[in-house]
Scaffold this active site. Sequence first.
Site, PDB file in Angstrom:
ATOM      1  N   TYR A  74     -23.070  44.349  -5.071  1.00 42.31           N
ATOM      2  CA  TYR A  74     -21.771  45.019  -4.885  1.00 42.31           C
ATOM      3  C   TYR A  74     -21.488  45.207  -3.406  1.00 42.31           C
ATOM      4  O   TYR A  74     -20.360  45.026  -2.945  1.00 42.31           O
ATOM      5  CB  TYR A  74     -21.749  46.389  -5.601  1.00 42.31           C
ATOM      6  CG  TYR A  74     -20.362  47.009  -5.519  1.00 42.31           C
ATOM      7  CD1 TYR A  74     -19.402  46.703  -6.474  1.00 42.31           C
ATOM      8  CD2 TYR A  74     -20.010  47.856  -4.461  1.00 42.31           C
ATOM      9  CE1 TYR A  74     -18.120  47.219  -6.389  1.00 42.31           C
ATOM     10  CE2 TYR A  74     -18.729  48.371  -4.370  1.00 42.31           C
ATOM     11  CZ  TYR A  74     -17.780  48.057  -5.331  1.00 42.31           C
ATOM     12  OH  TYR A  74     -16.514  48.555  -5.240  1.00 42.31           O
ATOM     13  N   ASP A 217      -0.251  34.033  11.069  1.00 46.45           N
ATOM     14  CA  ASP A 217      -0.479  33.563   9.702  1.00 46.45           C
ATOM     15  C   ASP A 217      -1.173  32.219   9.838  1.00 46.45           C
ATOM     16  O   ASP A 217      -0.542  31.195  10.097  1.00 46.45           O
ATOM     17  CB  ASP A 217       0.840  33.445   8.935  1.00 46.45           C
ATOM     18  CG  ASP A 217       0.619  32.910   7.518  1.00 46.45           C
ATOM     19  OD1 ASP A 217      -0.462  32.357   7.249  1.00 46.45           O
ATOM     20  OD2 ASP A 217       1.532  33.041   6.690  1.00 46.45           O
ATOM     21  N   LYS A 260      -5.841  27.404   1.215  1.00 46.48           N
ATOM     22  CA  LYS A 260      -5.234  26.201   1.811  1.00 46.48           C
ATOM     23  C   LYS A 260      -6.254  25.501   2.723  1.00 46.48           C
ATOM     24  O   LYS A 260      -7.218  24.926   2.249  1.00 46.48           O
ATOM     25  CB  LYS A 260      -3.968  26.594   2.585  1.00 46.48           C
ATOM     26  CG  LYS A 260      -2.748  26.855   1.693  1.00 46.48           C
ATOM     27  CD  LYS A 260      -2.733  28.207   1.105  1.00 46.48           C
ATOM     28  CE  LYS A 260      -1.403  28.613   0.527  1.00 46.48           C
ATOM     29  NZ  LYS A 260      -1.456  29.933  -0.116  1.00 46.48           N
ATOM     30  N   ARG A 384      12.030  24.878  -2.941  1.00 46.95           N
ATOM     31  CA  ARG A 384      11.944  25.709  -1.728  1.00 46.95           C
ATOM     32  C   ARG A 384      13.349  25.783  -1.145  1.00 46.95           C
ATOM     33  O   ARG A 384      13.678  25.167  -0.135  1.00 46.95           O
ATOM     34  CB  ARG A 384      10.984  25.094  -0.697  1.00 46.95           C
ATOM     35  CG  ARG A 384       9.536  25.044  -1.121  1.00 46.95           C
ATOM     36  CD  ARG A 384       8.727  26.308  -0.923  1.00 46.95           C
ATOM     37  NE  ARG A 384       8.904  27.343  -1.900  1.00 46.95           N
ATOM     38  CZ  ARG A 384       8.084  28.387  -2.026  1.00 46.95           C
ATOM     39  NH1 ARG A 384       7.015  28.508  -1.266  1.00 46.95           N
ATOM     40  NH2 ARG A 384       8.322  29.325  -2.899  1.00 46.95           N
TER      41      ARG A 384
END
Length: 464
Positions: A74, A217, A260, A384
């Site tokens: 954990y 990003d 990605k 898109r």
Amino acid sequence: MIKRRSWAEPWKIKMVEHLRMTTREERLKAIEAAGYNTFLLKSEDVYIDLLTDSGTNAMSDRQWAGLMIGDEAYAGSRNFFHLDDTVREYYAYKHMVPTHQGRGAEHILSQILIKKGDFIPGNMYFTTTRLHQELAGGTFVDVIVDEAHDTESEFPFKGNVDLKKLENLIHKVGAENIPYICIATTVNMAGGQPISLENIKALRKIADQHGISVVHDMTRVAENAWFIKEREAGYADKSVREIVHEICSLTDHATMSAKKDPLVNIGGFLATNDEDVFRKAQNLVVIYEGLHTYGGMAGRDMEALAIGIKESLHDDHIQARVGQTQYLGNKLLEYGIPIVKPIGSHGVFIDAKKFLPHLSQDVFPAQTLAAEIYIEAGVRTMERGIISAGRNKATGDHNRPKLELVRITLPRRVYTQAHIDVTAESIADVYARRESIKGLRFTYEPEYLRFFQARFEPLEPGKA
Ligand code: PM9
């Protein structure tokens, strides 16, 4: 030295997954049941799945081996420390907090950095990123160069920030109301277009002058680095790994969707050089994702990710990855199909306004075209355009982006050149019958990120 005439992928196939081919009648039934939304199709009804490059990567034998040494404790799993070291070494950020995927990191960073009434400039919006900025009380402002909104412009760095637009915003709203500038490498919604290092350095300077931080990003940073290597003066002899390191070291914080670039099927993280942001993120992650040493990932996922990061930064990997996209784009151009130029890294984007010039944006040309491509050959792509852009949070009207695109996205290390050929041929067949295509209307529109779950019906029964 013998000049290499062609390149091929730096891997061979060890295991295969069977695909089901369907008839046109079966596909018509499937798309109707899916409300003409490719996100709602069953993947078993899809032949070639080019919906997204997110979480659809094929892992290597080394990554699969990594799963077997997952430490499922954990707290304090050894795989966490491997991942932590890898992020520091390859991406140059001091601290890392794991999350289940990219939007988990966006949520936490937005909650920490944004206060109500803030403005967040960025090089074009991304769906989940903007929503988390808005939910934290901020307003996104697009400061990308104008060329990014023009599908025909061959400008090599359509992901660049327009520095004048950025400075105008700072003067208009005040630096104290801009918590950070957000830059994406590459810019997804612009067609997988890169930002140059020259531009990042220039905006870093502006950010420093005004005491504003820079959030990166970094979802497709390796692909962006490949374009810098190919197109930006002074970088031809640098490796992708070195360029990635340089990009990251010019920014303060980062969000990563590891589904990605880093070649895994699930995972993400938030990275930062700021001690205070790090502590706050470690604290928030336990509320929303999991303990700060797993953040929603299993130990084995973190191991596969650490290995995937290293594999993703090899020049020969990126060359083949981006090369496959270029191959598809060039094939479509040969068929005369209007696409975003230059061809991007993770996918080829069809200009649905030019493909279907007889359809107004109100009948959703890109959504319609994605449905038609599926009906034609079982190839799944993604809208898109106006559906992805959602509604203006103040007026409730549709946001009307200039770009109305269908994204044909290539999973990494998954499909062969023959799959790409079939895809291009099928789209050419749809192009040949484009005038008979009619458009769609909503039958269900969800409040958030509507493109994922919206349902439609054809304006003319039986036709998209
Ligand atoms: N991108 C894509 O298909 C998956 C979901 S949206 C259709 O392109 C960027 C640039 C992304 C991205 C996801 C995220 C969110 C952040 N930034 O999907 O939450 O392309 O891991 O990442 C998708 P997660």
